[in-house]
Design a protein around this motif. Structure first.
Motif, PDB file in Angstrom:
ATOM      1  N   ASP A   1       5.374 -41.705  17.721  1.00 14.98           N
ATOM      2  CA  ASP A   1       6.449 -41.757  18.709  1.00 14.98           C
ATOM      3  C   ASP A   1       7.064 -40.384  18.970  1.00 14.98           C
ATOM      4  O   ASP A   1       7.929 -40.248  19.840  1.00 14.98           O
ATOM      5  CB  ASP A   1       7.540 -42.730  18.248  1.00 14.98           C
ATOM      6  CG  ASP A   1       7.058 -44.172  18.258  1.00 14.98           C
ATOM      7  OD1 ASP A   1       6.360 -44.547  19.220  1.00 14.98           O
ATOM      8  OD2 ASP A   1       7.361 -44.911  17.308  1.00 14.98           O
ATOM      9  N   LEU A   2       6.660 -39.389  18.199  1.00 15.68           N
ATOM     10  CA  LEU A   2       7.083 -38.003  18.423  1.00 15.68           C
ATOM     11  C   LEU A   2       5.923 -37.203  19.003  1.00 15.68           C
ATOM     12  O   LEU A   2       5.993 -36.689  20.102  1.00 15.68           O
ATOM     13  CB  LEU A   2       7.572 -37.374  17.114  1.00 15.68           C
ATOM     14  CG  LEU A   2       8.849 -37.970  16.528  1.00 15.68           C
ATOM     15  CD1 LEU A   2       9.109 -37.420  15.132  1.00 15.68           C
ATOM     16  CD2 LEU A   2      10.041 -37.673  17.432  1.00 15.68           C
ATOM     17  N   ARG A   3       4.873 -37.091  18.246  1.00 15.91           N
ATOM     18  CA  ARG A   3       3.623 -36.469  18.677  1.00 15.91           C
ATOM     19  C   ARG A   3       3.834 -35.140  19.389  1.00 15.91           C
ATOM     20  O   ARG A   3       3.405 -34.902  20.514  1.00 15.91           O
ATOM     21  CB  ARG A   3       2.842 -37.430  19.574  1.00 15.91           C
ATOM     22  CG  ARG A   3       1.377 -37.059  19.743  1.00 15.91           C
ATOM     23  CD  ARG A   3       0.633 -37.149  18.423  1.00 15.91           C
ATOM     24  NE  ARG A   3       0.348 -38.525  18.047  1.00 15.91           N
ATOM     25  CZ  ARG A   3       0.026 -38.921  16.808  1.00 15.91           C
ATOM     26  NH1 ARG A   3      -0.018 -38.015  15.850  1.00 15.91           N
ATOM     27  NH2 ARG A   3      -0.227 -40.166  16.532  1.00 15.91           N
ATOM     28  N   PHE A   4       4.494 -34.212  18.677  1.00 18.30           N
ATOM     29  CA  PHE A   4       4.588 -32.844  19.184  1.00 18.30           C
ATOM     30  C   PHE A   4       3.329 -32.106  18.732  1.00 18.30           C
ATOM     31  O   PHE A   4       3.277 -31.525  17.662  1.00 18.30           O
ATOM     32  CB  PHE A   4       5.861 -32.168  18.664  1.00 18.30           C
ATOM     33  CG  PHE A   4       7.113 -32.624  19.351  1.00 18.30           C
ATOM     34  CD1 PHE A   4       7.566 -31.977  20.495  1.00 18.30           C
ATOM     35  CD2 PHE A   4       7.826 -33.713  18.879  1.00 18.30           C
ATOM     36  CE1 PHE A   4       8.714 -32.395  21.159  1.00 18.30           C
ATOM     37  CE2 PHE A   4       8.981 -34.145  19.526  1.00 18.30           C
ATOM     38  CZ  PHE A   4       9.421 -33.489  20.666  1.00 18.30           C
ATOM     39  N   GLU A   5       2.320 -32.149  19.595  1.00 16.61           N
ATOM     40  CA  GLU A   5       1.015 -31.611  19.210  1.00 16.61           C
ATOM     41  C   GLU A   5       0.954 -30.099  19.248  1.00 16.61           C
ATOM     42  O   GLU A   5       0.094 -29.499  18.594  1.00 16.61           O
ATOM     43  CB  GLU A   5      -0.084 -32.151  20.146  1.00 16.61           C
ATOM     44  CG  GLU A   5      -0.107 -33.657  20.298  1.00 16.61           C
ATOM     45  CD  GLU A   5       0.591 -34.105  21.581  1.00 16.61           C
ATOM     46  OE1 GLU A   5       1.521 -33.406  22.014  1.00 16.61           O
ATOM     47  OE2 GLU A   5       0.191 -35.152  22.126  1.00 16.61           O
ATOM     48  N   GLN A   6       1.841 -29.475  19.998  1.00 20.96           N
ATOM     49  CA  GLN A   6       1.705 -28.041  20.256  1.00 20.96           C
ATOM     50  C   GLN A   6       2.915 -27.259  19.759  1.00 20.96           C
ATOM     51  O   GLN A   6       4.062 -27.614  20.052  1.00 20.96           O
ATOM     52  CB  GLN A   6       1.528 -27.795  21.756  1.00 20.96           C
ATOM     53  CG  GLN A   6       1.298 -26.332  22.115  1.00 20.96           C
ATOM     54  CD  GLN A   6       1.161 -26.130  23.603  1.00 20.96           C
ATOM     55  OE1 GLN A   6       1.747 -26.854  24.401  1.00 20.96           O
ATOM     56  NE2 GLN A   6       0.370 -25.138  24.006  1.00 20.96           N
TER      57      GLN A   6
ATOM     58  N   PRO B   1      -2.087 -24.436  13.448  1.00 23.11           N
ATOM     59  CA  PRO B   1      -2.845 -23.180  13.363  1.00 23.11           C
ATOM     60  C   PRO B   1      -2.414 -22.133  14.383  1.00 23.11           C
ATOM     61  O   PRO B   1      -2.586 -20.929  14.153  1.00 23.11           O
ATOM     62  CB  PRO B   1      -4.293 -23.632  13.606  1.00 23.11           C
ATOM     63  CG  PRO B   1      -4.324 -25.060  13.159  1.00 23.11           C
ATOM     64  CD  PRO B   1      -2.980 -25.617  13.529  1.00 23.11           C
ATOM     65  N   THR B   2      -1.827 -22.558  15.509  1.00 23.81           N
ATOM     66  CA  THR B   2      -1.403 -21.575  16.515  1.00 23.81           C
ATOM     67  C   THR B   2      -0.256 -20.701  16.007  1.00 23.81           C
ATOM     68  O   THR B   2       0.056 -19.676  16.632  1.00 23.81           O
ATOM     69  CB  THR B   2      -0.933 -22.286  17.800  1.00 23.81           C
ATOM     70  OG1 THR B   2       0.086 -23.244  17.487  1.00 23.81           O
ATOM     71  CG2 THR B   2      -2.091 -22.989  18.480  1.00 23.81           C
ATOM     72  N   ALA B   3       0.365 -21.078  14.894  1.00 23.38           N
ATOM     73  CA  ALA B   3       1.452 -20.260  14.343  1.00 23.38           C
ATOM     74  C   ALA B   3       0.945 -18.950  13.762  1.00 23.38           C
ATOM     75  O   ALA B   3       1.749 -18.046  13.486  1.00 23.38           O
ATOM     76  CB  ALA B   3       2.204 -21.046  13.263  1.00 23.38           C
TER      77      ALA B   3
ATOM     78  N   LEU C   1       3.782 -22.219   8.792  1.00 24.65           N
ATOM     79  CA  LEU C   1       3.349 -23.479   9.395  1.00 24.65           C
ATOM     80  C   LEU C   1       1.896 -23.433   9.849  1.00 24.65           C
ATOM     81  O   LEU C   1       1.433 -24.336  10.546  1.00 24.65           O
ATOM     82  CB  LEU C   1       4.241 -23.827  10.595  1.00 24.65           C
ATOM     83  CG  LEU C   1       5.711 -24.141  10.300  1.00 24.65           C
ATOM     84  CD1 LEU C   1       6.406 -24.643  11.569  1.00 24.65           C
ATOM     85  CD2 LEU C   1       5.845 -25.169   9.182  1.00 24.65           C
ATOM     86  N   VAL C   2       1.167 -22.405   9.432  1.00 22.41           N
ATOM     87  CA  VAL C   2      -0.225 -22.266   9.871  1.00 22.41           C
ATOM     88  C   VAL C   2      -1.062 -23.463   9.426  1.00 22.41           C
ATOM     89  O   VAL C   2      -1.944 -23.927  10.162  1.00 22.41           O
ATOM     90  CB  VAL C   2      -0.833 -20.948   9.347  1.00 22.41           C
ATOM     91  CG1 VAL C   2      -2.326 -20.887   9.644  1.00 22.41           C
ATOM     92  CG2 VAL C   2      -0.129 -19.759   9.977  1.00 22.41           C
TER      93      VAL C   2
END
Length: 246
Positions: free
Chosen positions: A123-128, A181-183, A176-177
């Protein structure tokens, strides 16, 4: 140990809440007063704004209802953290709604739990995670270094800011890598410019400045510096050596 509510016991039905702006519960915390356009000290003010005086204030907490989807995000995050045996009120220091944005101020000890919940809860799903930015508040005692994370949910069409602080004396935040991984390069840039050390990063090295560069150039206490510039026979000295115009 305090009994934590189960995710099923936490309602996410905010249909009874009007879509109204959040209200604030306290007065702004003023951490600094700046003079001039750029707040420079110990060097000449060549901006022409030497008489300008501005306060630097930390945003005040907002009260429920936050408005729109912001209450849904807070409720679902509360439930998702409860499944990890983490209290929302313990992990989140304050919630701020300002200029149409929701910002959660998170304790650094709970950053990874919050990030994992934001990514994994359906219900959150912050993928990016689209960015990690540094901010330096030299007068915010014990919280001088801030890292700001920009999360985006492509599934639900939502955005969220998370802000975490650390003292100058202990400039460590968890990386948070492993979750996003984009971090990777974003954390390297924040380390390079502000000196925040992201514990657990696979290769925390400089990304913009040379490896042997002294200091972190976007901190407020970094010397202004500069080089002489010659223009049609006239020489302009570096900013930190110019005379004061105030």
């Amino acid at each position: 140990m305090t009994d934590l509510p189960s995710p099923e016991e936490i309602s996410t039905d905010r249909a009874d809440v009007a879509d109204v702006p959040a209200t604030t519960a306290a007065e702004a915390e003023i951490v600094d007063v700046r003079a001039g356009m750029f707040g420079a000290h110990g060097s000449g003010d060549t901006s022409g704004y030497g008489g300008l005086v501005r306060t630097v204030a930390m945003p005040t907490p907002s009260e429920r209802p936050y408005g729109g989807d912001f209450d849904v995000i807070a409720d679902r995050l509360t439930a998702a953290l409860a499944s990890q045996r983490v209290l929302f009120t313990g992990a989140v220091e304050k919630v701020v709604v300002d200029r149409g944005e929701l910002t959660l101020y998170v304790r650094r000890e709970d950053l990874t739990a919050v990030a994992r919940a934001l990514r994994d809860d359906p219900d959150l799903r912050f993928e990016q995670l689209s960015g990690v930015n540094g901010v330096h508040y030299p007068h915010d005692t014990g919280r001088e270094l801030h890292a700001v994370y920009q999360f985006r949910s492509l599934t639900h069409g939502r955005q969220l800011r998370v802000e975490v602080s650390a003292p100058d004396a202990d400039p460590h935040l968890p990386s948070l890598v492993g979750i996003y991984p984009t971090a990777d390069w974003h954390e390297r840039e924040t380390w390079d410019f502000f000196g925040i050390q992201f514990d657990g990063h696979p290769a925390l090295t400089r990304i913009e400045m040379p490896d042997d560069w002294p200091g972190h150039p976007q901190r407020k206490d970094y010397p202004l510096g500069g080089i002489p510039v010659e223009y049609k026979g006239a020489t302009i000295p570096p900013p930190d050596t110019r005379r004061s115009y105030s």
